[in-house]
Structures are given as C-alpha cells and as structure tokens.
Design an enzyme around this catalytic site. Structure first.
Site, mmCIF file in Angstrom:
data_model
loop_
_atom_site.group_PDB
_atom_site.id
_atom_site.type_symbol
_atom_site.label_atom_id
_atom_site.label_comp_id
_atom_site.label_asym_id
_atom_site.label_seq_id
_atom_site.Cartn_x
_atom_site.Cartn_y
_atom_site.Cartn_z
ATOM 1 N N LYS A 22 0.824 -1.211 0.000
ATOM 2 C CA LYS A 22 0.000 0.000 0.000
ATOM 3 C C LYS A 22 0.857 1.260 0.000
ATOM 4 O O LYS A 22 0.637 2.179 -0.800
ATOM 5 C CB LYS A 22 -0.911 0.013 1.229
ATOM 6 C CG LYS A 22 -1.715 1.302 1.392
ATOM 7 C CD LYS A 22 -2.491 1.346 2.685
ATOM 8 C CE LYS A 22 -1.691 1.918 3.830
ATOM 9 N NZ LYS A 22 -1.578 3.399 3.774
ATOM 10 N N ASN A 23 1.840 1.320 0.894
ATOM 11 C CA ASN A 23 2.625 2.542 1.039
ATOM 12 C C ASN A 23 3.494 2.824 -0.175
ATOM 13 O O ASN A 23 3.819 3.989 -0.448
ATOM 14 C CB ASN A 23 3.479 2.468 2.307
ATOM 15 C CG ASN A 23 2.650 2.556 3.576
ATOM 16 O OD1 ASN A 23 1.597 3.183 3.580
ATOM 17 N ND2 ASN A 23 3.099 1.918 4.643
ATOM 18 N N ARG A 93 -4.004 10.166 3.499
ATOM 19 C CA ARG A 93 -2.764 10.864 3.797
ATOM 20 C C ARG A 93 -1.833 10.903 2.589
ATOM 21 O O ARG A 93 -1.126 11.879 2.362
ATOM 22 C CB ARG A 93 -2.067 10.145 4.966
ATOM 23 C CG ARG A 93 -0.790 10.811 5.449
ATOM 24 C CD ARG A 93 -1.088 12.118 6.167
ATOM 25 N NE ARG A 93 0.126 12.810 6.543
ATOM 26 C CZ ARG A 93 0.140 14.005 7.109
ATOM 27 N NH1 ARG A 93 -0.976 14.628 7.362
ATOM 28 N NH2 ARG A 93 1.272 14.589 7.423
ATOM 29 N N CYS A 117 -5.800 8.407 8.471
ATOM 30 C CA CYS A 117 -6.001 8.029 9.869
ATOM 31 C C CYS A 117 -5.595 9.173 10.795
ATOM 32 O O CYS A 117 -4.643 9.909 10.523
ATOM 33 C CB CYS A 117 -5.180 6.789 10.207
ATOM 34 S SG CYS A 117 -5.738 5.288 9.382
ATOM 35 N N ARG A 122 0.578 15.369 12.466
ATOM 36 C CA ARG A 122 1.592 14.866 11.548
ATOM 37 C C ARG A 122 1.953 16.012 10.612
ATOM 38 O O ARG A 122 1.438 16.123 9.504
ATOM 39 C CB ARG A 122 1.072 13.647 10.774
ATOM 40 C CG ARG A 122 0.857 12.455 11.660
ATOM 41 C CD ARG A 122 0.893 11.161 10.889
ATOM 42 N NE ARG A 122 -0.315 10.949 10.124
ATOM 43 C CZ ARG A 122 -0.548 9.849 9.405
ATOM 44 N NH1 ARG A 122 0.340 8.893 9.362
ATOM 45 N NH2 ARG A 122 -1.665 9.707 8.738
ATOM 46 N N PRO A 123 2.831 16.911 11.039
ATOM 47 C CA PRO A 123 3.083 18.143 10.299
ATOM 48 C C PRO A 123 3.829 17.881 8.990
ATOM 49 O O PRO A 123 4.472 16.855 8.812
ATOM 50 C CB PRO A 123 3.947 18.962 11.264
ATOM 51 C CG PRO A 123 4.636 17.942 12.116
ATOM 52 C CD PRO A 123 3.641 16.829 12.265
ATOM 53 N N ILE A 124 3.711 18.861 8.073
ATOM 54 C CA ILE A 124 4.421 18.756 6.802
ATOM 55 C C ILE A 124 5.578 19.747 6.749
ATOM 56 O O ILE A 124 6.038 20.105 5.667
ATOM 57 C CB ILE A 124 3.466 18.981 5.608
ATOM 58 C CG1 ILE A 124 2.825 20.376 5.673
ATOM 59 C CG2 ILE A 124 2.387 17.902 5.570
ATOM 60 C CD1 ILE A 124 2.107 20.764 4.399
ATOM 61 N N ASP A 125 6.067 20.175 7.903
ATOM 62 C CA ASP A 125 7.130 21.176 7.912
ATOM 63 C C ASP A 125 8.400 20.666 7.227
ATOM 64 O O ASP A 125 9.098 21.443 6.556
ATOM 65 C CB ASP A 125 7.442 21.628 9.340
ATOM 66 C CG ASP A 125 7.874 20.492 10.240
ATOM 67 O OD1 ASP A 125 7.192 19.444 10.240
ATOM 68 O OD2 ASP A 125 8.882 20.629 10.949
ATOM 69 N N GLN A 126 8.706 19.372 7.359
ATOM 70 C CA GLN A 126 9.911 18.838 6.711
ATOM 71 C C GLN A 126 9.735 18.762 5.200
ATOM 72 O O GLN A 126 10.698 18.947 4.448
ATOM 73 C CB GLN A 126 10.264 17.472 7.289
ATOM 74 C CG GLN A 126 10.612 17.482 8.770
ATOM 75 C CD GLN A 126 11.783 18.392 9.079
ATOM 76 O OE1 GLN A 126 12.903 18.189 8.613
ATOM 77 N NE2 GLN A 126 11.522 19.424 9.877
ATOM 78 N N ASP A 305 3.508 0.624 12.330
ATOM 79 C CA ASP A 305 2.292 0.052 11.753
ATOM 80 C C ASP A 305 2.018 -1.371 12.222
ATOM 81 O O ASP A 305 0.969 -1.931 11.914
ATOM 82 C CB ASP A 305 2.357 0.088 10.224
ATOM 83 C CG ASP A 305 1.997 1.457 9.655
ATOM 84 O OD1 ASP A 305 1.564 2.329 10.427
ATOM 85 O OD2 ASP A 305 2.148 1.640 8.436
ATOM 86 N N ILE A 327 6.995 6.953 17.314
ATOM 87 C CA ILE A 327 6.718 7.602 16.028
ATOM 88 C C ILE A 327 5.505 8.527 16.121
ATOM 89 O O ILE A 327 5.601 9.720 15.850
ATOM 90 C CB ILE A 327 6.485 6.544 14.925
ATOM 91 C CG1 ILE A 327 7.641 5.534 14.882
ATOM 92 C CG2 ILE A 327 6.305 7.233 13.573
ATOM 93 C CD1 ILE A 327 8.983 6.118 14.538
ATOM 94 N N ARG A 397 -8.993 0.234 3.742
ATOM 95 C CA ARG A 397 -8.029 1.160 3.151
ATOM 96 C C ARG A 397 -6.720 0.464 2.820
ATOM 97 O O ARG A 397 -6.001 0.885 1.910
ATOM 98 C CB ARG A 397 -7.726 2.314 4.117
ATOM 99 C CG ARG A 397 -8.787 3.399 4.219
ATOM 100 C CD ARG A 397 -8.267 4.560 5.062
ATOM 101 N NE ARG A 397 -6.947 4.934 4.623
ATOM 102 C CZ ARG A 397 -5.902 5.127 5.421
ATOM 103 N NH1 ARG A 397 -6.028 4.977 6.731
ATOM 104 N NH2 ARG A 397 -4.732 5.464 4.926
#
Length: 427
Positions: A22-23, A93, A117, A122-126, A305, A327, A397
C-alpha cells in the site's frame, strides 16, 4: 453499513498470498505525473487507498485503464492542472505526494491538507523545508498548501526528523530539478527504495535509497515503464501475528523476508517459530507466549504500523510487556477497544503497559484507524465467543480481500449488516 463478525477460536492454517505494498503504491501512482508517457504498474493492491488515488488522477485528467485486477496503465500526460482540491484528497494521507509530483512537473502545486487516519499531529514542515531548499516558496491558507518555484535547483536537505513522507515528496520534486539534490537523514523504508527503483526505471538517477543519504541527479524527461510493486511488509506482518495469536501454522507467500526481520525477531523472542524461504515465510506456534519489550522505530527498526497487532499478541502472553511508541503521539486509540475484549492495558505517556491475560472474550468493538482495526480482527480471531468489528472502512483502506484470505485459512469471519438504530414511535 457493514461490520465484520468473527466466531473466535479457530486455528489459522494453510497458505496466504500477500498483495502489493500500500505505502509503495500511494507514492508510485502520483509519481506517474512526472512521466512523459504511459506507465504500467503491476502488483497493485485492490484497496480503497489505491482506488482513491487513481480516482484523484482520473478527475484531474489522467487516463486510467485496468489491464487486470492487479495491473493498471496510467497516462498522466493529459493532466493540465496543479490544483488538487479538498473534496478529492480529504480521504487519504498519501495525497500529500501530489505536492512533490506537481512541483516537479509544473513547478507549482496547490493541494489541500490531506486526510487519512487520525494519529494526532503529523506536520508537513519537513516537506516544506525540502521544497524551500529546492528554490520554492509556499503559503498555507484556508487549508490549502500553495508551493511554487520559477526554477527548481538541486540542493542539500537535512531532515530534522526521519520522515517517510518528506523523503518521498522531496524525491518527487527533485527528480526533475536542475543539478543534484542530497537528502540527509532520509527515511529508509522499503517503499522508499521501491519508489526510487520505479523512478529509475523511467530514466531518473537516484542513488542511496535505503540508506540515510539519497542523491538525486535531476533530469529533463522521464519515459514510460512497466513496474511491479513490492509485497506489502505490513500485510505480511499482520498475517504473521494472526497465525501466532491463534496457535496456527501459516505459510505466507509473496514476501521479502529481509523486510520482516524486525517482526520476525520479536515473534521468535516471545516463543513463535518462524521459518524463512526465498519468497515466503512460515509462522507457527504450539507453546505459550512470553512477555517482551518493543520500541517502534524508523526502518529497519520495529514498524509503528505493527504496534497494535503486536499489542493483541502480547495481551495473551505471560507476564508484563511494554510497547514504547516513538513515532506517533496518538497510536494508542486501539487500547479502549482491546480492553473491551478483556485485555489489561494501561498507557503511560508513550508507553503501553500490557499485563497478559489467559484469554480474550468476544465483544462489539470498532476500528479507530487502519492498523487498530486489523488488530481488532486478530483479537476476534483468538477470542472466545463472537466479536463484531465496526467502522471497517478503515481496514479496507489497506488490506485486500481480508475476509476471503482469512476464511481460506480457516477463520470464521463474515461481513454482516449493522442494524439500523430503532426510532421511538410517536404515541
């Protein structure tokens, strides 16, 4: 609405085949936006996250053709927009990867903050740090992320934290940038390597994927390709735990055993027998389960996971076990649900302290997220009595035909309708 109904107590035995990862799929599908031709992707998992991602591309103009159940052809050349509105991306996501793909192709991306989920922040700053290093500017307004650059130029990016999403997004943006980009402290997960291999099969020049330093030499064009996605590491691990929880004996096929090393090590530590073959793995248990301590870590450490699934197994092990979640802040949503089945779990900060019990007992529970949901299925398989799992859309999912696969192993599981709540009659 539907739910899964499980009569517990059956040993899982036989063979099961793992689907594509999936990932990897939810990163590779957006990567086709960068291609100047048709891509054929094989071993696609038939799950809602994949169908949603394909739907997003189709709505933006891509031509999608299913060759068979697990093979799809994608022609992204007709896509003429770099805007992915909220209505399209709110469910998952992985839609965040549209940012990197659009930036690489159009030098501009406007993408709604993605869903998926709920594990807390879960920031997107990086991600944005990486885009800025490549020469892009960005703004966030009304839930939309707007990233743009006149030109993308290779640069060095040091990630402050190991981030799978940021590593993938920077790779997607950098693959068509001028010069060389170096990602330091990069994520090393198998699907990072799979994405790099996919891009390289189209003519990209990416080296070091699978290590903490990835080098990407930009190119002007990417050609079409035929590519097969790797097996799903977490699906394989889930069936490994299910076999152990039910004192079963299961041969899990279409796996890469090396990807499962951290899971195998913990299962063996608690008393489960694991035998590795070239592309399969056999899991069996005849004796009691022992306590252990687990700390989730970025790959090659124990995957977050697999945390909820292992918590189920440890809830029926002897003694006190501890899971340290390093995590996600909010991975413990499964605890209240598992407690309904008789598990004894307390949460102290980032630690789940699990006191093993003799057995679990069936109850009505719900899936609070993808992995928590499949953990409830495993709990139901090994519990005494009937377990009903609601909100199964989370499970679907990420797991292809999970009912069919479990039934083939001897599980007594079926889809049933959720009764409509009764409405009081007026007098």
């Amino acid at each position: 609405m539907e739910r899964f109904t499980i009569n517990g107590g059956n040993r899982l035995t036989g063979e099961v085949t793992v689907s594509g990862a999936k990932n990897a799929a939810v990163a590779i599908i957006p990567a086709t936006i960068l291609c100047d031709d048709i891509c054929r992707i094989e071993n696609i998992p038939n799950i809602t996250d994949v169908s949603n991602m394909l739907h997003i591309l189709k709505e933006m103009g891509a031509k999608i053709r299913y060759v068979d159940r697990s093979t799809v052809e994608i022609d992204s050349r007709p896509i003429a927009t770099f805007v992915a509105p909220y209505e399209l991306v709110r469910r998952m996501r992985g839609s965040a990867y549209l940012m990197g793909a659009f930036l690489g192709r159009f030098h501009h991306a406007v993408v709604a903050m993605p869903g998926g989920c709920n594990f807390g922040v879960r920031p997107i700053d990086q991600h944005l740090k990486g885009f800025s290093a490549l020469g892009a500017s960005y703004s966030l307004e009304g839930g939309m992320v707007d990233v743009a650059a006149e030109n993308l130029c290779g640069s060095s990016v040091y990630l402050d934290v190991v981030s799978v999403g940021a590593t993938i997004n920077i790779m997607l943006a950098a693959v068509k940038a001028e010069g060389t980009t170096v990602i330091e402290n990069a994520a090393r997960e198998p699907h990072i390597v799979d994405l790099a291999n996919f891009l390289n099969s189209m003519g990209a020049d990416i080296r070091g994927a699978g290590t903490d330093e990835i080098k990407i030499r930009g190119c002007k064009h990417l050609h079409g390709t035929v590519y097969s996605i790797i097996p799903d590491q977490i699906e394989a691990g889930t069936y490994m735990v299910a076999a152990a929880a039910t004192s079963g004996d299961v041969l899990i096929k279409n796996v890469i055993p090396k990807h499962l090393d951290s899971i195998t090590a913990k299962l063996e530590e608690i008393g489960v027998k694991v035998e590795e073959y070239d592309d399969s793995i056999r899991v069996s248990r005849t004796g009691p389960l022992n306590k252990c301590t687990i700390k989730t870590m970025p790959h090659p450490g124990f995957p977050t996971d697999m945390h909820p699934q292992m918590a189920v197994l440890l809830s029926i092990a002897s003694g006190t076990s501890i899971i340290n979640e390093s995590i996600f802040d909010n991975r413990f949503q499964y605890v209240d649900e598992l407690s309904r089945l008789g598990a004894r779990i307390s949460v102290e900060g980032r630690l789940a302290v699990i006191e093993g019990v003799d057995h679990l007992t069936g109850a009505i529970v719900k899936a609070t997220d993808l992995r928590a949901g499949v953990a409830m299925l495993i709990a139901g398989l090994c519990a005494r009595g009937v377990t009903q799992v609601e909100d199964i859309q989370y499970i679907e999912r990420g797991y292809e035909d999970i009912v069919g696969k479990l039934r083939s192993l001897g599980a007594d599981i079926r889809r049933t309708a959720v009764p409509e709540p009764s409405v009081p009659q007026a007098i």
